[in-house]
Write a protein that holds these residues in place. Sequence first.
Motif, PDB file in Angstrom:
ATOM      1  N   HIS A 150       0.839  -1.188   0.000  1.00 39.04           N
ATOM      2  CA  HIS A 150       0.000   0.000   0.000  1.00 39.04           C
ATOM      3  C   HIS A 150       0.870   1.232   0.000  1.00 39.04           C
TER       4      HIS A 150
ATOM      5  N   ARG B 269      -5.061  -1.606   9.876  1.00 36.02           N
ATOM      6  CA  ARG B 269      -5.244  -0.479  10.794  1.00 36.02           C
ATOM      7  C   ARG B 269      -6.305  -0.806  11.836  1.00 36.02           C
ATOM      8  N   VAL B 270      -7.430  -1.311  11.331  1.00 35.94           N
ATOM      9  CA  VAL B 270      -8.523  -1.635  12.241  1.00 35.94           C
ATOM     10  C   VAL B 270      -8.090  -2.723  13.213  1.00 35.94           C
TER      11      VAL B 270
ATOM     12  N   ASN C  96      -6.622  -0.621   5.351  1.00 32.45           N
ATOM     13  CA  ASN C  96      -7.693  -0.440   6.331  1.00 32.45           C
ATOM     14  C   ASN C  96      -7.773  -1.596   7.302  1.00 32.45           C
ATOM     15  N   GLU C  97      -7.675  -2.805   6.725  1.00 29.32           N
ATOM     16  CA  GLU C  97      -7.886  -3.991   7.533  1.00 29.32           C
ATOM     17  C   GLU C  97      -6.864  -4.063   8.666  1.00 29.32           C
TER      18      GLU C  97
ATOM     19  N   LEU D 206      -6.707   4.875  12.751  1.00 34.46           N
ATOM     20  CA  LEU D 206      -7.931   4.812  11.951  1.00 34.46           C
ATOM     21  C   LEU D 206      -8.027   5.999  11.007  1.00 34.46           C
TER      22      LEU D 206
ATOM     23  N   GLY E 190      -6.529   5.767   7.510  1.00 32.12           N
ATOM     24  CA  GLY E 190      -7.056   4.818   6.521  1.00 32.12           C
ATOM     25  C   GLY E 190      -8.027   5.477   5.562  1.00 32.12           C
ATOM     26  N   GLU E 191      -8.581   4.671   4.641  1.00 31.57           N
ATOM     27  CA  GLU E 191      -9.604   5.203   3.735  1.00 31.57           C
ATOM     28  C   GLU E 191     -10.855   5.416   4.573  1.00 31.57           C
ATOM     29  N   GLN E 192     -11.646   6.414   4.220  1.00 28.82           N
ATOM     30  CA  GLN E 192     -12.833   6.706   5.028  1.00 28.82           C
ATOM     31  C   GLN E 192     -14.077   5.982   4.538  1.00 28.82           C
ATOM     32  N   THR E 193     -14.284   4.754   4.992  1.00 30.52           N
ATOM     33  CA  THR E 193     -15.539   4.091   4.658  1.00 30.52           C
ATOM     34  C   THR E 193     -16.480   4.313   5.833  1.00 30.52           C
TER      35      THR E 193
ATOM     36  N   THR F  42     -14.436  -4.907   6.702  1.00 32.67           N
ATOM     37  CA  THR F  42     -13.393  -4.631   5.708  1.00 32.67           C
ATOM     38  C   THR F  42     -12.928  -5.938   5.079  1.00 32.67           C
TER      39      THR F  42
ATOM     40  N   MET G 217     -15.134   2.640   8.938  1.00 29.46           N
ATOM     41  CA  MET G 217     -13.991   3.317   9.535  1.00 29.46           C
ATOM     42  C   MET G 217     -14.481   4.549  10.297  1.00 29.46           C
TER      43      MET G 217
END
Length: 310
Positions: free
Chosen positions: A19, A28-29, A25-26, A150, A153-156, A76, A159
């Motif tokens: 990345h 990070r979470v 994301n995964e 968090l 990361g990408e903001q879904t 995620t 998240m």
Amino acid sequence: MSAHHHHHPHDHGHAHGPHADGLGNEKRVMFAMWLTGGFMVIEAVGGVISGSLALIADAGHMLTDTGALFLAFIATRLAKRPADGARSYGYARAEILAAFTNGLVMIGVVAWILFEAASRILSPSPVMGLPMLAIAITGLLVNIMAFKLLHGGEQTLNMRGAMVHVLGDMLGSVAAIAAALIIMGTGYTIADPLLSVLVALLILRSAAGIVRESAHVLMEGTPEGAEGERIAGDLMANVEGLADVHHVHAWSLGSNRAVATLHARLAPGIDPGMALAAIKARLAAEFGIGHATVQIEEESCPDHAAGHAH
């Protein structure tokens, strides 16, 4: 139909490209989850040893967070699977069911904290201010680390949800710090149960929200902004050749996974295949509905009926 061309490279021996920031994301979470989960245990034990209810309450709040992060982690993971309606129904719902249960358990925890706080306000018990302060400050640092993880990361939706939890958790730690300082400064141990009530209300707010949203999904409620009339109106306005759109139902399988069924009547001479593709494209783009079952009804004149071999 290019339905099978999912844009995901077929496993090249599981070699994932690095990345840009080195952490997806995964991961990070997952790190945030282990951080809060691990510290939660320390905080709960510390709360029992120092006699501080505010610490125990903050640990309870961290429990909701760890649960929320766990759900975000599962989500995620699932989001990576190729989109195929039938297979992922089961998993997406398991996530919602877990959230619902998590919310109910937390409401139980709140009730216990409030009950315990009431008894401690009536007969104050000793609280060790210094260990309480040390643990509360560490808790705040752990939350800040989790938040930073968090935030990068990408903001879904998941998240964002997880971040809101961690932010609420910071407030819980701040309340525990405040209680510890008041106790050390003035000796008023009543500050501890009073501030634990505040933390309990913070937990109640997030738990009630989780229960409400997950119950809505479990009851096949309509996803926000995807009400039937609204979808019908939008399709009529944006897809050419529709005479009528009715029997619209939309619901969600899990977080970010909306599904819909509808009937569409076409104007004479419109190609059903084209209309179907256009409807599905519009539903995906405008309402985030990834899986739609559309029943096409043609304005059939008798002489049309014979030529139905598509």
